[in-house]
Design an enzyme around this catalytic site. Sequence first.
Site, PDB file in Angstrom:
ATOM      1  N   THR A  69       0.920  -1.114   0.000  1.00  0.00           N
ATOM      2  CA  THR A  69       0.000   0.000   0.000  1.00  0.00           C
ATOM      3  C   THR A  69       0.959   1.162   0.000  1.00  0.00           C
ATOM      4  O   THR A  69       2.169   0.963   0.168  1.00  0.00           O
ATOM      5  CB  THR A  69      -0.858  -0.116   1.282  1.00  0.00           C
ATOM      6  OG1 THR A  69      -1.683  -1.264   1.152  1.00  0.00           O
ATOM      7  CG2 THR A  69      -1.692   1.100   1.566  1.00  0.00           C
ATOM      8  N   GLY A  93       1.184  -1.375   4.978  1.00  0.00           N
ATOM      9  CA  GLY A  93       1.498  -2.482   5.896  1.00  0.00           C
ATOM     10  C   GLY A  93       0.327  -3.368   6.267  1.00  0.00           C
ATOM     11  O   GLY A  93       0.385  -4.053   7.279  1.00  0.00           O
TER      12      GLY A  93
HETATM   13  N1  GLY Z   1      -5.294  -3.586   1.450  1.00  0.00           N
HETATM   14  C1  GLY Z   1      -4.867  -3.191   2.722  1.00  0.00           C
HETATM   15  C2  GLY Z   1      -5.892  -2.433   3.466  1.00  0.00           C
HETATM   16  O1  GLY Z   1      -6.714  -1.768   2.878  1.00  0.00           O
HETATM   17  O2  GLY Z   1      -5.926  -2.512   4.662  1.00  0.00           O
END
Ligand code: GLY
Length: 573
Positions: free
Chosen positions: A385, A477
């Site tokens: 992310t 993370g």
């Molecule tokens: N894909 C990671 C989140 O949105 O927490």
Amino acid sequence: MKRLIRLSLVSVIIFSCNPALKNSASGIAINPYNYNIQKKIIAENGAVVSAHPLASKVGIEILKMGGNAIDAAIATQLALAVVYPNAGNLGGGGFFVARLGNGELVSIDYREKAPGNAHRDIYIDPDGKARTDKSQDGHLASGVPGAVAGLFASHKYAKLPFARLIQPAIDLAAKGFTISEREAKSLNGLQDDLKKFNSVIPVFVKNEGWKAGDTLIQTDLANTLKRIRDNGAAGFYEGETAKLIVEEMKRGGGIITYEDLKNYKAQPRTPHQFNYKGYKIVGMAMPSSGGLLLHQMMKMIENRNIGAMGFHSVQAVQLMTEVERRAYADRAEYMGDADFYKVPVARLGSDAYLKERMQTYNPEKATPSTDIKPGVVTGKESEETTHFSVIDKEGNAVSITTTLNNSYGSRTVVGGAGFFLNDEMDDFSIKPGVPNMYGAIGGEANAIAAGKRMLSSMTPTIVLKNNKPYIVIGTPGGTTIPTQIFQTLVNMLEFNMSTEDAVYKPRFHHQWLPDEIMIEKNFPQPVRDALQKMGYILKERVAFGRTEVIKILPNGKFEAVADNRGDDAAEGW
Ligand code: GLY
């Protein structure tokens, strides 16, 4: 006049055979073939800190051109979609949290949505087996992307025309940029997946392998960005780009349709807010669990004088672990898209509830997760992310976290359009009790439904002091995001650490299940030994996230610090 003090310049200077070209069409002076990574800067007019030096530089150039922090954030996000393809994106989604110059607090939810043809059991085989391969890899893993809708929704707070903000990204895609050693390694590690999940071979495939100093040119992506420049959000959600997405879906068994794309809307949300010892902490509401988890964790320590325990003391780490465990048990049971499921936000964040939650806390030993049920309410390690923080001298502060979920998302690139699609469907609870790629479990609150947004952990956050921006922070993370923000804020607000120490020092994470404390490699041995004696299981793992912080100093200057766990870079003006 010297406006900028460069406090630390990491010696990553990249050279390539290409002549140094200025980014002419956008009118901004960036050399994408020769640039440096700067980890910390103090500036007085504005600052940008992101996962890629070129994206941070684009943001600063936009500020210098007269844009505000929202203009800079839009341009930075678009640049990340080009120069940081593992997480920067057009094919994913995210959250925008801002404190505007006039004091208004706003947030925009542009999280992906389950396609209209998705349903609760879409990843369950006839024999009842949960297919995490399908929720994590390839076409069926993708939710309807929200990123482009989010950019346009935030543009109403910007000053410059969108066409100017997107042009640097177009130039970076069309003319290319020099990749670093870390990026070459990352792309080389992706080659098998790229061949497996794509029938139209994308530009990222290189049979002889990538090396530092190579130039990555993305012509299809440049053309997609031009369609967005010329047609607005319809340049993505309709017309040629939508056609290319739907064709890609058909090639690989995906289910995103024209209607799903055309109907996608970013959603303004009231930011999640709470007070902590006189600070106002502003974050993201559902469908991100981040704002509420941070709230629960901070409030569970507020009256326990953690500052006196000391950074990385056994006492402080144990207390924070137990707090994390309790908050994450609630996440699994109660949190999901509030448009589809009644999330008891007020109760979960109330002082009375959180006090009750800590009644079983024992400072001498671990509370097993089997003893911690979600509270009673009446009434894989690749976590890609990306976060960036932006501030300007007009009092605008922007905190944005955006994601494809896994590194390079589903690893499917839309043929002819040049961008990766997310694998965000795995952030739903695909079957009660079945862990997702982060080991998180869930149930009804986060079950799949058509048009529903999957629960996120992203925690873009702004801390206000006397109602003015004080800290702008966030990180990637996966499920470790809220605990990383929790730890960095405790480091800064309670242990009075320097911003670099607060960001760089080793982190730990507990998420209720699995019942273990994940620790970074350099986590101190005496603390590990003491925790093990108290009954904790410790698991060492790769680095956690990449936290990007801007702190406003007492003299009003901006201190921007980029995490040292990646090529992250701080720029200022
Ligand atoms: N894909 C990671 C989140 O949105 O927490």
